[in-house]
Design a protein around this motif. Structure first.
Motif, PDB file in Angstrom:
ATOM      1  N   LEU A 106      -3.104  -2.070  -0.965  1.00 54.32           N
ATOM      2  CA  LEU A 106      -2.209  -3.195  -1.246  1.00 54.32           C
ATOM      3  C   LEU A 106      -2.720  -4.059  -2.395  1.00 54.32           C
ATOM      4  O   LEU A 106      -1.943  -4.473  -3.263  1.00 54.32           O
ATOM      5  CB  LEU A 106      -2.011  -4.050  -0.002  1.00 54.32           C
ATOM      6  CG  LEU A 106      -1.101  -3.486   1.076  1.00 54.32           C
ATOM      7  CD1 LEU A 106      -1.118  -4.374   2.307  1.00 54.32           C
ATOM      8  CD2 LEU A 106       0.309  -3.321   0.557  1.00 54.32           C
ATOM      9  N   HIS A 137      -0.603  -4.601  -5.810  1.00 57.92           N
ATOM     10  CA  HIS A 137       0.025  -5.925  -5.912  1.00 57.92           C
ATOM     11  C   HIS A 137       0.435  -6.305  -7.340  1.00 57.92           C
ATOM     12  O   HIS A 137       1.551  -6.801  -7.535  1.00 57.92           O
ATOM     13  CB  HIS A 137      -0.872  -7.004  -5.309  1.00 57.92           C
ATOM     14  CG  HIS A 137      -0.290  -8.375  -5.431  1.00 57.92           C
ATOM     15  ND1 HIS A 137       0.850  -8.768  -4.753  1.00 57.92           N
ATOM     16  CD2 HIS A 137      -0.659  -9.433  -6.197  1.00 57.92           C
ATOM     17  CE1 HIS A 137       1.138 -10.008  -5.073  1.00 57.92           C
ATOM     18  NE2 HIS A 137       0.242 -10.432  -5.946  1.00 57.92           N
ATOM     19  N   ILE A 156       5.669  -7.368   3.371  1.00 58.80           N
ATOM     20  CA  ILE A 156       4.531  -8.187   3.781  1.00 58.80           C
ATOM     21  C   ILE A 156       4.962  -9.561   4.248  1.00 58.80           C
ATOM     22  O   ILE A 156       4.463 -10.085   5.235  1.00 58.80           O
ATOM     23  CB  ILE A 156       3.521  -8.287   2.620  1.00 58.80           C
ATOM     24  CG1 ILE A 156       2.988  -6.884   2.294  1.00 58.80           C
ATOM     25  CG2 ILE A 156       2.386  -9.239   2.946  1.00 58.80           C
ATOM     26  CD1 ILE A 156       2.259  -6.795   0.989  1.00 58.80           C
ATOM     27  N   VAL A 182      -2.140 -10.941   0.233  1.00 57.56           N
ATOM     28  CA  VAL A 182      -2.152  -9.507  -0.060  1.00 57.56           C
ATOM     29  C   VAL A 182      -3.536  -9.013  -0.454  1.00 57.56           C
ATOM     30  O   VAL A 182      -3.979  -7.955   0.006  1.00 57.56           O
ATOM     31  CB  VAL A 182      -1.130  -9.172  -1.175  1.00 57.56           C
ATOM     32  CG1 VAL A 182      -1.269  -7.738  -1.641  1.00 57.56           C
ATOM     33  CG2 VAL A 182       0.279  -9.442  -0.690  1.00 57.56           C
TER      34      VAL A 182
END
Length: 158
Positions: free
Chosen positions: A61, A65, A82, A97
């Motif tokens: 992640l 991102h 998310i 994140v």
């Protein structure tokens, strides 16, 4: 070892001593669901074949991102998985994140994958289906579903 939740709920005559338990975004049967949790399923087979102990979800992640949050937004579909849109300020969302997701044990991912199969979530032997034992719980359950929840939507059977 049986699923911890059934010990907590008083299954098998055991009193956990706990007054309440909260579980977010959970269902025992996703077979008819449009859950975005299905996005993790492709990781299950390679994890089993390669015999890896964990899946580095947090690292994945954090690495993706920038492609979700910056133009040309190639992975923009990841962000609503998310957090709901506009729920967090951009800097807080970035911190969430990049700093708050960890690794997921591969065995957990393999077991969660059974929630998408006929009968729903089961133990590792494939013989104990948890939803078949909910009625044996002695702890009251309150189920709430959000119509914008991409992971555990109202169409997921409980």
């Amino acid at each position: 070892m049986q699923f911890l939740g059934f010990y907590v709920m008083g299954y098998e005559g055991k009193d956990s001593g706990l007054a309440a338990i909260t579980t977010l975004a959970s269902s025992l049967d996703y077979t008819s669901s449009r859950s975005s949790l299905k996005l993790l399923l492709p990781l299950a087979d390679p994890a089993q074949v390669l015999n890896v102990p964990v899946i580095p979800i947090g690292t994945l992640l954090a690495a993706t991102h920038p492609f979700a949050a910056n133009p040309p937004y190639l992975l923009s579909w990841l962000s609503p998985q998310i957090s709901a849109p506009d729920m967090l300020q951009p800097k807080l969302f970035e911190k969430l994140v990049t700093e708050n997701f960890e690794t997921v044990p591969a065995k957990l991912l393999l077991q969660l994958a059974t929630a998408f199969e006929e009968g729903g979530l089961c133990d590792k032997s494939g013989t104990f289906f948890y939803k078949n034992h909910l009625s044996k719980s002695n702890v009251p359950v309150l189920a709430i579903a959000g119509d914008q929840d991409l992971i555990c939507s109202p169409d997921a059977k409980q």
